[in-house]
Design a protein around this motif. Structure first.
Motif, PDB file in Angstrom:
ATOM      1  N   LYS A 153       0.966  -1.097  -0.206  1.00 21.21           N
ATOM      2  CA  LYS A 153       0.073   0.054   0.019  1.00 21.21           C
ATOM      3  C   LYS A 153       0.842   1.337  -0.004  1.00 21.21           C
ATOM      4  O   LYS A 153       0.777   2.336  -0.865  1.00 21.21           O
ATOM      5  N   GLN A 154       2.025   1.012   0.767  1.00 21.61           N
ATOM      6  CA  GLN A 154       2.919   2.331   0.577  1.00 21.61           C
ATOM      7  C   GLN A 154       3.622   2.651  -0.567  1.00 21.61           C
ATOM      8  O   GLN A 154       3.558   3.664  -1.101  1.00 21.61           O
ATOM      9  N   GLN A 155       3.992   1.403  -1.035  1.00 21.88           N
ATOM     10  CA  GLN A 155       4.672   1.775  -2.544  1.00 21.88           C
ATOM     11  C   GLN A 155       3.458   2.130  -3.521  1.00 21.88           C
ATOM     12  O   GLN A 155       3.717   2.965  -4.410  1.00 21.88           O
ATOM     13  N   LEU A 156       2.228   1.668  -3.478  1.00 22.14           N
ATOM     14  CA  LEU A 156       1.320   2.130  -4.283  1.00 22.14           C
ATOM     15  C   LEU A 156       0.963   3.534  -4.041  1.00 22.14           C
ATOM     16  O   LEU A 156       0.661   4.362  -5.101  1.00 22.14           O
ATOM     17  N   GLU A 157       1.016   3.939  -2.941  1.00 23.07           N
ATOM     18  CA  GLU A 157       0.776   5.406  -2.492  1.00 23.07           C
ATOM     19  C   GLU A 157       1.928   6.385  -3.115  1.00 23.07           C
ATOM     20  O   GLU A 157       1.660   7.368  -3.659  1.00 23.07           O
ATOM     21  N   VAL A 158       3.336   5.847  -2.989  1.00 21.45           N
ATOM     22  CA  VAL A 158       4.263   6.553  -3.554  1.00 21.45           C
ATOM     23  C   VAL A 158       4.107   6.740  -5.365  1.00 21.45           C
ATOM     24  O   VAL A 158       4.229   7.758  -5.694  1.00 21.45           O
TER      25      VAL A 158
END
Length: 442
Positions: A35-40
């Motif tokens: 999710k963090q990678q997707l957000e970035v």
């Protein structure tokens, strides 16, 4: 046996539950990481979209102001390219959630229209009144979408998460189909030049040797120290030698307190002044700072410098000067001077562009008069003034031009149009931006 069996079953159940619990923790961590990678990734795409929409807005505005088929063709190519990049950015975002469907539609129409305009001009056609109105329509939507993307970026900066639905577009409009049929041909552009500048023709320092410096007399380190001391208005014993700068313009570098000053080894010109302190107050006007900067350059030996614009940051007024002779402004020869608004002292100076480019130039000679050049301007522009100038081109050559200061009848914005005084062709367009800190261009 019965008790032993219960213990065995209980142990297996505890082990199974432990495995499930551990798996759940690992999956949760992996999901959070994903999710963090997707957000970035989303934030990068949104940032790219906002940047592209700003440039699309600039290109459309310049298209309204231009009256040159060559310039319009170039603007159409750049517009098509930026729209393509922006559409890719939109495709990587959760479009339905962010309500960006209309943005994608707008970019598609703008891209198609840019192709249509380019193909028409390429075949010798001209922009009609209706096509000009179409560009105005696209510009109106462009401004809305650019503001919306910037607003979303501000929300992200404030902590909103795209993956949590915390970013929403407030723009929901339907783009009216344009009256002209679009060209079906498609072209791709791998690279295209940036349109944004921090001032008219600033920072265009070519990778070349300075004729002015290389033809000057060699100065000793002590002679340069004396020149640096006079520039900072301190005694020579207050200066310490810092370094030997071996760049395209070799210099001796000295320090005095928070000041660092570079003096060219040949000619003894002040190349730069840097100040590492903080200016905490603003007690003098920008107009006063401009006058002080001009007087300071004159005392350093930089004669015939005229201010073209200024900006204010952190209580420092940075003034951009251009060399001017016989009322001809030479935008290749620039010097930036920063004046403290606290006490009027010069705290920064950058003469690199001037030292690199300054030479004796040919007399300004017209084949096209200012009156004839004025006829080349778009009929949608009101002319406020004109002056003669020399501007640098991307290929390193210089062009003599008439600079027309204009205001758009369509948008009310101010712009500078440069018409070649030999060919009568449009050479460049700069949009004037008025901020609290001063006047800038793009």
């Amino acid at each position: 046996m019965k008790t032993r069996g219960y213990i065995r079953i209980t142990s297996f159940m505890i082990l199974a539950l432990s495995i499930l619990f551990a798996t759940a923790i690992i999956n949760t961590r992996n999901m959070n990481s994903y999710k963090q990678q997707l957000e970035v990734s989303y934030q990068h795409s949104l940032s790219e979209l906002a940047e592209c929409l700003t440039t699309v807005n600039t290109d459309l505005t310049k298209s309204l102001y231009s009256n040159s088929p060559t310039e319009l063709q170039q603007l159409s190519r750049e517009l098509f390219a930026k729209c393509s990049v922006a559409k890719n950015a939109v495709s990587r975002l959760p479009v339905s959630q962010m309500e960006l469907g209309n943005t994608y539609k707008f970019l598609s129409q703008s891209s198609d229209y840019a192709q249509y305009i380019e193909n028409k001009l390429e075949s010798g056609g001209k922009i009609t009144e209706q096509e000009h109105k179409n560009l105005k329509t696209l510009l109106a939507y462009s401004e809305k979408f650019a503001r919306s993307a910037t607003e979303m970026m501000n929300n992200v900066s404030s902590g909103a998460k795209i993956t949590d639905g915390g970013v929403k577009s407030r723009v929901s409009v339907s783009v009216t189909p344009l009256s002209n049929s679009f060209s079906e041909s498609a072209k791709s552009f791998e690279s295209f030049p940036t349109l944004l500048y921090d001032g008219p023709f600033s920072d265009r320092i070519l990778n070349k040797r300075s004729k002015l410096v290389s033809n000057s007399e060699i100065k000793s380190k002590e002679e340069c120290r004396a020149i640096a001391a006079r520039a900072l208005k301190v005694s020579e014993n207050k200066l310490s030698f810092d370094s030997d700068e071996r760049s395209l313009i070799p210099c001796y570098v000295f320090k005095s307190g928070r000041y660092t000053v570079s003096v060219t080894k040949q000619g003894g010109y002040i190349k730069s002044i840097l100040y590492s302190g903080v200016i905490s107050s603003s007690d003098i006007s920008e107009e006063n700072a401009v006058n002080l900067a001009r007087d300071y350059l004159d005392k350093l030996g930089y004669k015939n410098m005229r201010e073209s614009y200024y900006s204010v940051t952190d209580n420092i007024c940075t003034v951009n000067f251009a060399y001017a002779k016989n009322n001809v402004y030479v935008y290749s020869d620039l010097i930036k001077v920063g004046v403290s608004l606290s006490d009027g002292k010069t705290v920064t100076l950058d003469a690199s562009t001037y030292l690199t480019n300054h030479i004796d130039r040919a007399v300004f000679a017209n084949k096209v008069s200012a009156k004839e050049a004025r006829k080349k301007l778009s009929p949608y522009l009101k002319v406020n003034g004109v002056k003669r100038c020399i501007i640098p081109k991307e290929n390193g050559k210089e062009v003599q031009c008439f600079e027309f200061s204009c205001t758009s009848y369509d948008t009310g914005e101010d712009t500078l149009i440069y018409i070649n005084n030999k060919t009568g062709e449009e050479e460049n367009i700069l949009l004037l931006l008025y901020t609290d800190g001063g006047t800038l261009t793009e």
